[in-house]
Design a protein around this motif. Structure first.
Motif, short mmCIF file in Angstrom:
data_model
loop_
_atom_site.label_atom_id
_atom_site.label_comp_id
_atom_site.label_asym_id
_atom_site.label_seq_id
_atom_site.Cartn_x
_atom_site.Cartn_y
_atom_site.Cartn_z
N GLU A 165 0.84 -1.20 0.00
CA GLU A 165 0.00 0.00 0.00
C GLU A 165 0.87 1.25 0.00
N GLU A 166 1.95 1.20 0.78
CA GLU A 166 2.87 2.35 0.86
C GLU A 166 3.47 2.67 -0.50
N LEU A 167 3.85 1.65 -1.24
CA LEU A 167 4.44 1.87 -2.56
C LEU A 167 3.39 2.41 -3.55
N VAL A 168 2.18 1.90 -3.46
CA VAL A 168 1.10 2.41 -4.32
C VAL A 168 0.89 3.90 -4.05
N LEU A 169 0.84 4.27 -2.78
CA LEU A 169 0.62 5.68 -2.42
C LEU A 169 1.79 6.55 -2.88
N SER A 170 3.01 6.05 -2.76
CA SER A 170 4.18 6.80 -3.23
C SER A 170 4.12 7.02 -4.73
N GLN A 171 3.73 5.99 -5.45
CA GLN A 171 3.62 6.12 -6.90
C GLN A 171 2.51 7.08 -7.30
N CYS A 172 1.40 7.05 -6.58
CA CYS A 172 0.32 8.00 -6.85
C CYS A 172 0.78 9.44 -6.60
N GLU A 173 1.52 9.64 -5.52
CA GLU A 173 2.03 10.97 -5.22
C GLU A 173 3.00 11.44 -6.29
N ALA A 174 3.87 10.54 -6.73
CA ALA A 174 4.81 10.90 -7.79
C ALA A 174 4.07 11.27 -9.07
N GLY A 175 3.02 10.54 -9.37
CA GLY A 175 2.22 10.84 -10.55
C GLY A 175 1.54 12.20 -10.44
N LEU A 176 1.06 12.53 -9.26
CA LEU A 176 0.41 13.83 -9.05
C LEU A 176 1.40 14.98 -9.21
N LEU A 177 2.67 14.72 -8.91
CA LEU A 177 3.68 15.77 -8.97
C LEU A 177 4.40 15.84 -10.32
N ALA A 178 4.11 14.88 -11.20
CA ALA A 178 4.76 14.88 -12.52
C ALA A 178 4.30 16.11 -13.31
N GLU A 179 5.23 16.64 -14.08
CA GLU A 179 4.92 17.82 -14.90
C GLU A 179 4.07 17.43 -16.09
N PRO A 180 3.12 18.21 -16.46
CA PRO A 180 2.71 19.46 -15.80
C PRO A 180 1.81 19.14 -14.60
N ALA A 181 2.28 19.48 -13.43
CA ALA A 181 1.55 19.19 -12.19
C ALA A 181 0.31 20.07 -12.08
N VAL A 182 -0.77 19.46 -11.65
CA VAL A 182 -2.04 20.17 -11.48
C VAL A 182 -2.19 20.62 -10.03
N VAL A 183 -1.46 19.95 -9.14
CA VAL A 183 -1.55 20.26 -7.71
C VAL A 183 -0.16 20.60 -7.17
N THR A 184 -0.14 21.30 -6.06
CA THR A 184 1.11 21.64 -5.39
C THR A 184 1.61 20.41 -4.62
N PRO A 185 2.87 20.40 -4.20
CA PRO A 185 3.35 19.27 -3.39
C PRO A 185 2.52 19.04 -2.12
N GLY A 186 2.12 20.10 -1.47
CA GLY A 186 1.29 19.95 -0.27
C GLY A 186 -0.07 19.36 -0.60
N GLU A 187 -0.65 19.80 -1.70
CA GLU A 187 -1.94 19.26 -2.12
C GLU A 187 -1.80 17.79 -2.53
N ALA A 188 -0.70 17.45 -3.20
CA ALA A 188 -0.46 16.06 -3.60
C ALA A 188 -0.40 15.16 -2.36
N ARG A 189 0.30 15.63 -1.34
CA ARG A 189 0.38 14.85 -0.10
C ARG A 189 -0.99 14.71 0.54
N TRP A 190 -1.79 15.79 0.52
CA TRP A 190 -3.13 15.74 1.08
C TRP A 190 -3.99 14.73 0.30
N VAL A 191 -3.89 14.74 -1.02
CA VAL A 191 -4.66 13.81 -1.86
C VAL A 191 -4.29 12.38 -1.51
N VAL A 192 -3.01 12.11 -1.36
CA VAL A 192 -2.55 10.75 -1.05
C VAL A 192 -3.02 10.34 0.35
N CYS A 193 -2.97 11.23 1.29
CA CYS A 193 -3.48 10.91 2.64
C CYS A 193 -4.98 10.65 2.60
N ARG A 194 -5.69 11.46 1.84
CA ARG A 194 -7.14 11.26 1.69
C ARG A 194 -7.42 9.94 0.98
#
Length: 111
Positions: A61-90
């Motif tokens: 699960e941890e690796l899935v969440l890390s990969q999701c976060e990396a995908g959210l931060l890939a350019e062109p990023a739609v969310v900020t790093p803080g928002e990406a972390r919030w999305v992954v926590c949610r």
């Protein structure tokens, strides 16, 4: 509360936009609500994808969440790093996955 702002923004999301020592967010109510709705929608959209990743790839699960976060931060990023972390926590919350590693790891995963 006006009809326009009936959406309840969680404190955890609001904290992304309140600088230390301040009480007011740096975004206006309309912009903050729009950012929250985007992030909440992303978390909900990722639930099925994340569950499928874990099942089909056989990864933690941890690796899935890390990969999701990396995908959210890939350019062109739609969310900020803080928002990406919030999305992954949610996302972890929605899937009822443990969040302890999320709170202890850096914002951006190291691949």
């Amino acid at each position: 509360m006006t009809q326009e702002f009936q959406i309840e923004i969680p404190t955890s999301f609001m904290a992304l936009y309140v600088p230390p020592g301040k009480v007011k967010p740096t975004l206006g109510q309309r912009d903050l609500a729009a950012r929250y709705e985007l992030c909440e929608d992303l978390a909900n959209l990722l639930t099925e994808k994340a569950a499928n990743m874990q099942f089909t790839l056989g990864i933690t699960e941890e690796l899935v969440l890390s990969q999701c976060e990396a995908g959210l931060l890939a350019e062109p990023a739609v969310v900020t790093p803080g928002e990406a972390r919030w999305v992954v926590c949610r996302l972890a919350e929605l899937l009822q996955w443990p969040m302890n590693p999320l709170s202890q790891s850096p914002l951006t995963p190291s691949f």
